[in-house]
Design an enzyme around this catalytic site. Structure first.
Site, PDB file in Angstrom:
ATOM      1  N   LYS A 219      48.145  37.919  42.702  1.00 53.88           N
ATOM      2  CA  LYS A 219      49.099  37.142  41.895  1.00 53.88           C
ATOM      3  C   LYS A 219      50.514  37.720  42.032  1.00 53.88           C
ATOM      4  CE  LYS A 219      46.854  38.016  38.021  1.00 53.88           C
ATOM      5  NZ  LYS A 219      45.739  38.868  38.476  1.00 53.88           N
TER       6      LYS A 219
ATOM      7  N   ARG B  72      45.796  34.029  29.630  1.00 53.36           N
ATOM      8  CA  ARG B  72      44.549  34.726  29.951  1.00 53.36           C
ATOM      9  C   ARG B  72      43.434  34.413  28.972  1.00 53.36           C
ATOM     10  NH1 ARG B  72      46.997  39.277  32.970  1.00 53.36           N
ATOM     11  NH2 ARG B  72      45.331  40.607  33.719  1.00 53.36           N
TER      12      ARG B  72
ATOM     13  N   ARG C 292      46.186  50.555  45.806  1.00 54.32           N
ATOM     14  CA  ARG C 292      47.527  49.992  45.624  1.00 54.32           C
ATOM     15  C   ARG C 292      48.527  51.020  45.087  1.00 54.32           C
ATOM     16  NH1 ARG C 292      47.638  45.209  41.299  1.00 54.32           N
ATOM     17  NH2 ARG C 292      46.719  46.826  40.012  1.00 54.32           N
TER      18      ARG C 292
ATOM     19  N   ARG D 263      49.291  52.690  39.105  1.00 52.92           N
ATOM     20  CA  ARG D 263      49.058  52.293  37.712  1.00 52.92           C
ATOM     21  C   ARG D 263      47.905  53.082  37.109  1.00 52.92           C
ATOM     22  NH1 ARG D 263      49.093  45.775  37.874  1.00 52.92           N
ATOM     23  NH2 ARG D 263      47.365  46.153  36.442  1.00 52.92           N
TER      24      ARG D 263
ATOM     25  N   ARG E 224      38.424  45.204  33.513  1.00 49.44           N
ATOM     26  CA  ARG E 224      39.412  44.122  33.640  1.00 49.44           C
ATOM     27  C   ARG E 224      38.758  42.880  34.251  1.00 49.44           C
ATOM     28  NH1 ARG E 224      43.579  47.575  36.905  1.00 49.44           N
ATOM     29  NH2 ARG E 224      44.533  45.573  37.437  1.00 49.44           N
TER      30      ARG E 224
HETATM   31  P1  AP5 Z   1      48.409  42.263  43.573  1.00 49.75           P
HETATM   32  O1  AP5 Z   1      49.335  41.225  44.109  1.00 49.75           O
HETATM   33  O2  AP5 Z   1      48.994  43.450  42.928  1.00 49.75           O
HETATM   34  O3  AP5 Z   1      47.304  41.592  42.643  1.00 49.75           O
HETATM   35  P2  AP5 Z   1      47.397  41.039  41.148  1.00 49.75           P
HETATM   36  O4  AP5 Z   1      46.584  39.778  41.130  1.00 49.75           O
HETATM   37  O5  AP5 Z   1      48.816  40.963  40.708  1.00 49.75           O
HETATM   38  O6  AP5 Z   1      46.575  42.164  40.425  1.00 49.75           O
HETATM   39  P3  AP5 Z   1      46.846  42.929  39.041  1.00 49.75           P
HETATM   40  O7  AP5 Z   1      46.035  44.166  39.096  1.00 49.75           O
HETATM   41  O8  AP5 Z   1      48.292  43.060  38.773  1.00 49.75           O
HETATM   42  O9  AP5 Z   1      46.198  41.920  38.055  1.00 49.75           O
HETATM   43  P4  AP5 Z   1      45.825  42.144  36.603  1.00 49.75           P
HETATM   44  O10 AP5 Z   1      45.661  40.737  36.212  1.00 49.75           O
HETATM   45  O11 AP5 Z   1      44.660  43.015  36.367  1.00 49.75           O
HETATM   46  O12 AP5 Z   1      47.038  42.998  36.009  1.00 49.75           O
HETATM   47  P5  AP5 Z   1      48.235  42.633  35.041  1.00 49.75           P
HETATM   48  O13 AP5 Z   1      49.370  43.486  35.390  1.00 49.75           O
HETATM   49  O14 AP5 Z   1      48.430  41.170  34.992  1.00 49.75           O
HETATM   50  O15 AP5 Z   1      47.489  42.716  44.800  1.00 49.75           O
HETATM   51  C1  AP5 Z   1      46.606  43.812  44.681  1.00 49.75           C
HETATM   52  C2  AP5 Z   1      46.614  44.635  45.969  1.00 49.75           C
HETATM   53  O16 AP5 Z   1      46.046  43.868  47.019  1.00 49.75           O
HETATM   54  C3  AP5 Z   1      48.010  45.018  46.455  1.00 49.75           C
HETATM   55  O17 AP5 Z   1      47.963  46.309  46.995  1.00 49.75           O
HETATM   56  C4  AP5 Z   1      48.319  43.999  47.539  1.00 49.75           C
HETATM   57  O18 AP5 Z   1      49.181  44.568  48.507  1.00 49.75           O
HETATM   58  C5  AP5 Z   1      46.955  43.695  48.081  1.00 49.75           C
HETATM   59  N1  AP5 Z   1      46.814  42.305  48.508  1.00 49.75           N
HETATM   60  C6  AP5 Z   1      47.280  41.197  47.873  1.00 49.75           C
HETATM   61  N2  AP5 Z   1      46.947  40.082  48.546  1.00 49.75           N
HETATM   62  C7  AP5 Z   1      46.229  40.486  49.626  1.00 49.75           C
HETATM   63  C8  AP5 Z   1      45.588  39.813  50.717  1.00 49.75           C
HETATM   64  N3  AP5 Z   1      45.609  38.460  50.803  1.00 49.75           N
HETATM   65  N4  AP5 Z   1      44.933  40.563  51.625  1.00 49.75           N
HETATM   66  C9  AP5 Z   1      44.890  41.922  51.538  1.00 49.75           C
HETATM   67  N5  AP5 Z   1      45.501  42.610  50.543  1.00 49.75           N
HETATM   68  C10 AP5 Z   1      46.146  41.918  49.599  1.00 49.75           C
HETATM   69  O19 AP5 Z   1      47.639  43.103  33.621  1.00 49.75           O
HETATM   70  C11 AP5 Z   1      47.417  44.467  33.329  1.00 49.75           C
HETATM   71  C12 AP5 Z   1      46.954  44.615  31.895  1.00 49.75           C
HETATM   72  O20 AP5 Z   1      47.979  44.145  31.005  1.00 49.75           O
HETATM   73  C13 AP5 Z   1      45.711  43.800  31.507  1.00 49.75           C
HETATM   74  O21 AP5 Z   1      44.504  44.490  31.845  1.00 49.75           O
HETATM   75  C14 AP5 Z   1      45.914  43.658  29.991  1.00 49.75           C
HETATM   76  O22 AP5 Z   1      45.564  44.838  29.304  1.00 49.75           O
HETATM   77  C15 AP5 Z   1      47.417  43.472  29.874  1.00 49.75           C
HETATM   78  N6  AP5 Z   1      47.815  42.048  29.934  1.00 49.75           N
HETATM   79  C16 AP5 Z   1      48.615  41.482  30.880  1.00 49.75           C
HETATM   80  N7  AP5 Z   1      48.779  40.172  30.647  1.00 49.75           N
HETATM   81  C17 AP5 Z   1      48.054  39.888  29.527  1.00 49.75           C
HETATM   82  C18 AP5 Z   1      47.810  38.683  28.796  1.00 49.75           C
HETATM   83  N8  AP5 Z   1      48.331  37.506  29.190  1.00 49.75           N
HETATM   84  N9  AP5 Z   1      47.014  38.776  27.695  1.00 49.75           N
HETATM   85  C19 AP5 Z   1      46.495  39.956  27.291  1.00 49.75           C
HETATM   86  N10 AP5 Z   1      46.668  41.131  27.939  1.00 49.75           N
HETATM   87  C20 AP5 Z   1      47.460  41.095  29.057  1.00 49.75           C
HETATM   88 MG    MG Z   2      49.903  41.899  39.163  1.00 50.14          MG
END
Ligand code: AP5
Ligand code: MG
Length: 218
Positions: free
Chosen positions: A13, A88, A127, A161, A172
């Site tokens: 994402k 979410r 990552r 992270r 997660r």
């Molecule tokens: P990346 O692009 O970083 O993936 P992502 O989908 O953004 O993954 P996140 O870990 O950020 O998602 P998340 O939903 O757990 O975390 P968030 O910060 O939202 O890609 C990952 C890796 O893969 C990278 O190294 C990239 O280079 C590689 N990659 C990407 N595409 C690729 C491909 N096609 N091929 C190969 N490699 C690839 O949330 C974190 C925490 O915040 C949550 O756990 C929760 O506690 C809180 N939170 C956030 N939003 C909310 C909400 N709306 N409600 C409640 N709690 C929330």
């Molecule tokens: Mg992300």
């Protein structure tokens, strides 16, 4: 244009959102990034969110919907928005409807990144990002061109992270399956969901998303 990028942790994402920011001048609203900034700044929201995020659980709906509403208020009416990691839960999906309606915005696309969870664990645990500009890298898939130096800003410090360890990643993912995947039918009923193979090469994922966005322009 307002779009949601939906998918489990590590689906890509953030990667795809930042490409849309560069290519289309859209604004990325990542609740994860905003919460991490709040944790770092030790704001009242950050203090509440820190332990929840480190456990891989979800922060409260009120907090995240509050920060999304505030972030949208800071944007010009014509600015396209990518929602990354929000909504979410079902409650957040309903809040987003109200938040958008209040601001005269509509939701154009929900793009689901379809992925294999076991492969995601490797993606996430490998990552890291530049500590200065936030550019993303990966131990196996995307090292900086010059070792130890950010391609974008030439910084030399990188960070990982605290929730990117295997145990927390599994929590997660379980949260995603239990609370986030069930919101898809809300958007399917509106006919705005498109699925993209998130296991394809990053550039192919980018091209597939571009094709979806361009198809609705004409
Ligand atoms: P990346 O692009 O970083 O993936 P992502 O989908 O953004 O993954 P996140 O870990 O950020 O998602 P998340 O939903 O757990 O975390 P968030 O910060 O939202 O890609 C990952 C890796 O893969 C990278 O190294 C990239 O280079 C590689 N990659 C990407 N595409 C690729 C491909 N096609 N091929 C190969 N490699 C690839 O949330 C974190 C925490 O915040 C949550 O756990 C929760 O506690 C809180 N939170 C956030 N939003 C909310 C909400 N709306 N409600 C409640 N709690 C929330
Ligand atoms: Mg992300």
């Amino acid at each position: 244009m307002n779009i949601i990028l939906l998918g489990p942790p590590g689906a890509g994402k953030g990667t795809q959102a930042s490409r849309l920011v560069e290519s289309r001048g859209m604004v990325q609203l990542s609740t994860g990034d905003m919460l991490r900034a709040a944790v770092k700044a030790q704001t009242p929201i950050g203090l509440k969110a820190k332990a929840v995020m480190e456990a891989g659980e979800l922060v409260s709906d009120e907090i995240v919907s509050g920060i999304i509403g505030e972030a949208l208020d800071g944007l010009g009416a014509g600015t396209g928005v990518i929602f990354d990691g929000y909504p979410r839960t079902e409650a957040q999906a309903h809040s987003l409807d109200a938040i958008l309606a209040d601001r005269g915005r509509t939701l154009d696309h929900v793009i689901e990144l379809d992925v294999d969870e076991d492969a995601l664990v490797e993606r996430i645990t490998g990552r890291f990002t530049c500590a200065s500009c936030g550019e993303g890298y990966h131990d196996s898939f995307k090292q900086p061109k010059v070792e130890g130096e950010c391609d974008k800003c030439h910084g030399h410090e990188f960070k990982r992270r605290p929730d990117d360890n295997e145990e927390t990643v599994r929590t997660r993912m379980a949260e995603y399956r239990a609370k986030t995947a069930p919101i898809l039918p809300i958007y399917e009923a509106r006919g705005i969901v498109s699925r993209v193979d998130g296991m394809a090469d990053m550039d192919d994922v980018t091209a597939a998303i571009a094709a979806i966005l361009d198809s609705s322009k004409s």
